[in-house]
Scaffold this motif. Structure first.
Motif, PDB file in Angstrom:
ATOM      1  N   PRO A  97       0.817  -1.226   0.000  1.00 42.66           N
ATOM      2  CA  PRO A  97       0.000   0.000   0.000  1.00 42.66           C
ATOM      3  C   PRO A  97       0.848   1.272   0.000  1.00 42.66           C
ATOM      4  O   PRO A  97       0.508   2.247  -0.679  1.00 42.66           O
ATOM      5  CB  PRO A  97      -0.816  -0.134   1.293  1.00 42.66           C
ATOM      6  N   ALA A  98       1.968   1.264   0.741  1.00 45.47           N
ATOM      7  CA  ALA A  98       2.839   2.437   0.777  1.00 45.47           C
ATOM      8  C   ALA A  98       3.459   2.691  -0.590  1.00 45.47           C
ATOM      9  O   ALA A  98       3.569   3.845  -1.043  1.00 45.47           O
ATOM     10  CB  ALA A  98       3.938   2.248   1.825  1.00 45.47           C
ATOM     11  N   VAL A  99       3.865   1.618  -1.279  1.00 51.95           N
ATOM     12  CA  VAL A  99       4.440   1.765  -2.623  1.00 51.95           C
ATOM     13  C   VAL A  99       3.404   2.325  -3.586  1.00 51.95           C
ATOM     14  O   VAL A  99       3.690   3.239  -4.371  1.00 51.95           O
ATOM     15  CB  VAL A  99       4.965   0.405  -3.134  1.00 51.95           C
ATOM     16  N   LEU A 100       2.191   1.792  -3.511  1.00 54.10           N
ATOM     17  CA  LEU A 100       1.130   2.275  -4.398  1.00 54.10           C
ATOM     18  C   LEU A 100       0.770   3.724  -4.096  1.00 54.10           C
ATOM     19  O   LEU A 100       0.421   4.489  -5.014  1.00 54.10           O
ATOM     20  CB  LEU A 100      -0.098   1.373  -4.262  1.00 54.10           C
ATOM     21  N   ASN A 101       0.858   4.128  -2.830  1.00 54.80           N
ATOM     22  CA  ASN A 101       0.617   5.530  -2.482  1.00 54.80           C
ATOM     23  C   ASN A 101       1.674   6.446  -3.088  1.00 54.80           C
ATOM     24  O   ASN A 101       1.373   7.562  -3.540  1.00 54.80           O
ATOM     25  CB  ASN A 101       0.598   5.700  -0.955  1.00 54.80           C
ATOM     26  N   VAL A 102       2.919   5.974  -3.095  1.00 51.47           N
ATOM     27  CA  VAL A 102       3.988   6.761  -3.730  1.00 51.47           C
ATOM     28  C   VAL A 102       3.722   6.883  -5.225  1.00 51.47           C
ATOM     29  O   VAL A 102       3.869   7.967  -5.807  1.00 51.47           O
ATOM     30  CB  VAL A 102       5.368   6.116  -3.470  1.00 51.47           C
ATOM     31  N   HIS A 103       3.326   5.781  -5.858  1.00 52.71           N
ATOM     32  CA  HIS A 103       2.975   5.834  -7.276  1.00 52.71           C
ATOM     33  C   HIS A 103       1.857   6.850  -7.510  1.00 52.71           C
ATOM     34  O   HIS A 103       1.879   7.600  -8.498  1.00 52.71           O
ATOM     35  CB  HIS A 103       2.529   4.454  -7.762  1.00 52.71           C
ATOM     36  N   CYS A 104       0.897   6.848  -6.604  1.00 51.53           N
ATOM     37  CA  CYS A 104      -0.222   7.789  -6.700  1.00 51.53           C
ATOM     38  C   CYS A 104       0.269   9.236  -6.614  1.00 51.53           C
ATOM     39  O   CYS A 104      -0.151  10.093  -7.392  1.00 51.53           O
ATOM     40  CB  CYS A 104      -1.227   7.488  -5.593  1.00 51.53           C
ATOM     41  N   ASP A 105       1.177   9.519  -5.685  1.00 54.02           N
ATOM     42  CA  ASP A 105       1.713  10.877  -5.524  1.00 54.02           C
ATOM     43  C   ASP A 105       2.515  11.300  -6.757  1.00 54.02           C
ATOM     44  O   ASP A 105       2.417  12.454  -7.211  1.00 54.02           O
ATOM     45  CB  ASP A 105       2.611  10.951  -4.291  1.00 54.02           C
ATOM     46  N   ILE A 106       3.306  10.381  -7.289  1.00 53.14           N
ATOM     47  CA  ILE A 106       4.079  10.691  -8.496  1.00 53.14           C
ATOM     48  C   ILE A 106       3.138  10.940  -9.667  1.00 53.14           C
ATOM     49  O   ILE A 106       3.334  11.881 -10.452  1.00 53.14           O
ATOM     50  CB  ILE A 106       5.059   9.543  -8.826  1.00 53.14           C
ATOM     51  N   ALA A 107       2.115  10.103  -9.783  1.00 52.04           N
ATOM     52  CA  ALA A 107       1.139  10.263 -10.863  1.00 52.04           C
ATOM     53  C   ALA A 107       0.465  11.628 -10.785  1.00 52.04           C
ATOM     54  O   ALA A 107       0.303  12.313 -11.810  1.00 52.04           O
ATOM     55  CB  ALA A 107       0.091   9.151 -10.791  1.00 52.04           C
ATOM     56  N   ARG A 108       0.092  12.056  -9.583  1.00 54.52           N
ATOM     57  CA  ARG A 108      -0.558  13.371  -9.435  1.00 54.52           C
ATOM     58  C   ARG A 108       0.397  14.504  -9.815  1.00 54.52           C
ATOM     59  O   ARG A 108      -0.020  15.497 -10.427  1.00 54.52           O
ATOM     60  CB  ARG A 108      -1.048  13.552  -7.994  1.00 54.52           C
ATOM     61  N   ALA A 109       1.663  14.368  -9.436  1.00 54.08           N
ATOM     62  CA  ALA A 109       2.652  15.397  -9.790  1.00 54.08           C
ATOM     63  C   ALA A 109       2.804  15.478 -11.307  1.00 54.08           C
ATOM     64  O   ALA A 109       2.906  16.580 -11.876  1.00 54.08           O
ATOM     65  CB  ALA A 109       3.993  15.091  -9.128  1.00 54.08           C
ATOM     66  N   ILE A 110       2.823  14.330 -11.968  1.00 57.86           N
ATOM     67  CA  ILE A 110       2.932  14.319 -13.433  1.00 57.86           C
ATOM     68  C   ILE A 110       1.687  14.929 -14.062  1.00 57.86           C
ATOM     69  O   ILE A 110       1.774  15.746 -14.986  1.00 57.86           O
ATOM     70  CB  ILE A 110       3.152  12.880 -13.939  1.00 57.86           C
ATOM     71  N   ILE A 111       0.515  14.552 -13.567  1.00 57.25           N
ATOM     72  CA  ILE A 111      -0.744  15.103 -14.092  1.00 57.25           C
ATOM     73  C   ILE A 111      -0.808  16.609 -13.897  1.00 57.25           C
ATOM     74  O   ILE A 111      -1.291  17.351 -14.764  1.00 57.25           O
ATOM     75  CB  ILE A 111      -1.940  14.407 -13.399  1.00 57.25           C
ATOM     76  N   ASP A 112      -0.280  17.091 -12.760  1.00 50.61           N
ATOM     77  CA  ASP A 112      -0.275  18.533 -12.468  1.00 50.61           C
ATOM     78  C   ASP A 112       0.818  19.280 -13.223  1.00 50.61           C
ATOM     79  O   ASP A 112       0.885  20.511 -13.165  1.00 50.61           O
ATOM     80  CB  ASP A 112      -0.084  18.774 -10.964  1.00 50.61           C
TER      81      ASP A 112
END
Length: 230
Positions: free
Chosen positions: A179-194
């Motif tokens: 879950p922690a790894v997937l949360n990091v992926h989520c944060d990176i994805a949001r930064a890329i989208i932004d």
């Protein structure tokens, strides 16, 4: 002669933009066109088949067919050179630590609208069972590489990840850490989208450093191993 024929076939595939699955001319026609012996032509086709650029189907309706270009094939070829040059998994992972943050930054900067839509998939919760987790983690890093917009870096980045995944299996992180790894992926994805390149790069660098540290702890002997040809 066989290498010259192979190069010409590759040029033709590119110039005519032949899609995967397109059947190339039959052997008899190629022999007539290139005016060479059957052995030279078959060796040329074998060169392309070994590199994963075509597949050869047996039978009366078979023959050479354009194949999908896979990063795994490029990575497989690279492992031959890595082994001959004594490249270790520590070297390989160090290269990923350098390359992945750059790919993430480029993905945010170039912000391809179509791929941004695909990236939103990684801002939602994902499953953590072995098969789903392994596929989602691989897909995430492949998409980041593709979004970089640089085909050379994308090919290298994806291929290096393919080599590591092939060697470190089943998935490295235990379910408690996923879950922690997937949360990091989520944060990176949001930064890329932004479009926040600095944040995407920073988060990916931290993520890859943590990954490297975990590999060292869980597979201490692996880091010293020479990457073997597969």
């Amino acid at each position: 002669m066989s290498e010259a024929i192979a190069r010409d076939i590759v040029r033709r595939i590119g110039a005519e933009e032949l899609a995967p699955g397109t059947q190339l001319p039959p052997e008899a026609k190629m022999l007539e066109e290139y005016r060479v012996g059957r052995g030279s032509l078959r060796e040329a086709l074998r060169i392309l088949e070994v590199h994963g650029l075509i597949s050869i189907k047996p039978g009366p309706r078979g023959g050479p067919t354009v194949d999908q270009v896979h990063t795994e094939n490029f990575g497989r070829m690279a492992t031959l050179y890595f082994q001959m040059d004594g490249v270790t998994f520590a070297d390989l992972i160090e290269a990923l630590i350098i390359m992945e943050p750059t790919l993430a930054a480029l993905a945010a900067q170039r912000h391809d609208p179509q791929l941004v839509v695909e990236m939103t998939r990684f801002t939602r919760p994902a499953r953590t069972d072995d098969e789903e987790y392994a596929r989602d983690a691989a897909d995430f890093h492949r998409l980041v590489a593709a979004m970089s917009g640089n085909p050379v870096m994308s090919l290298f980045g994806q291929s290096l990840n393919d080599i590591v995944r092939d060697r470190v299996s089943p998935p490295l992180f235990p379910k408690s850490r996923r879950p922690a790894v997937l949360n990091v992926h989520c944060d990176i994805a949001r930064a890329i989208i932004d479009g926040d390149a600095d944040r995407a790069e920073e988060l990916m660098r931290e993520h890859m450093a943590e990954y490297a540290a975990y590999v060292r702890r869980r597979h201490p002997g692996l880091m010293k191993e020479v990457v073997d040809w597969r």
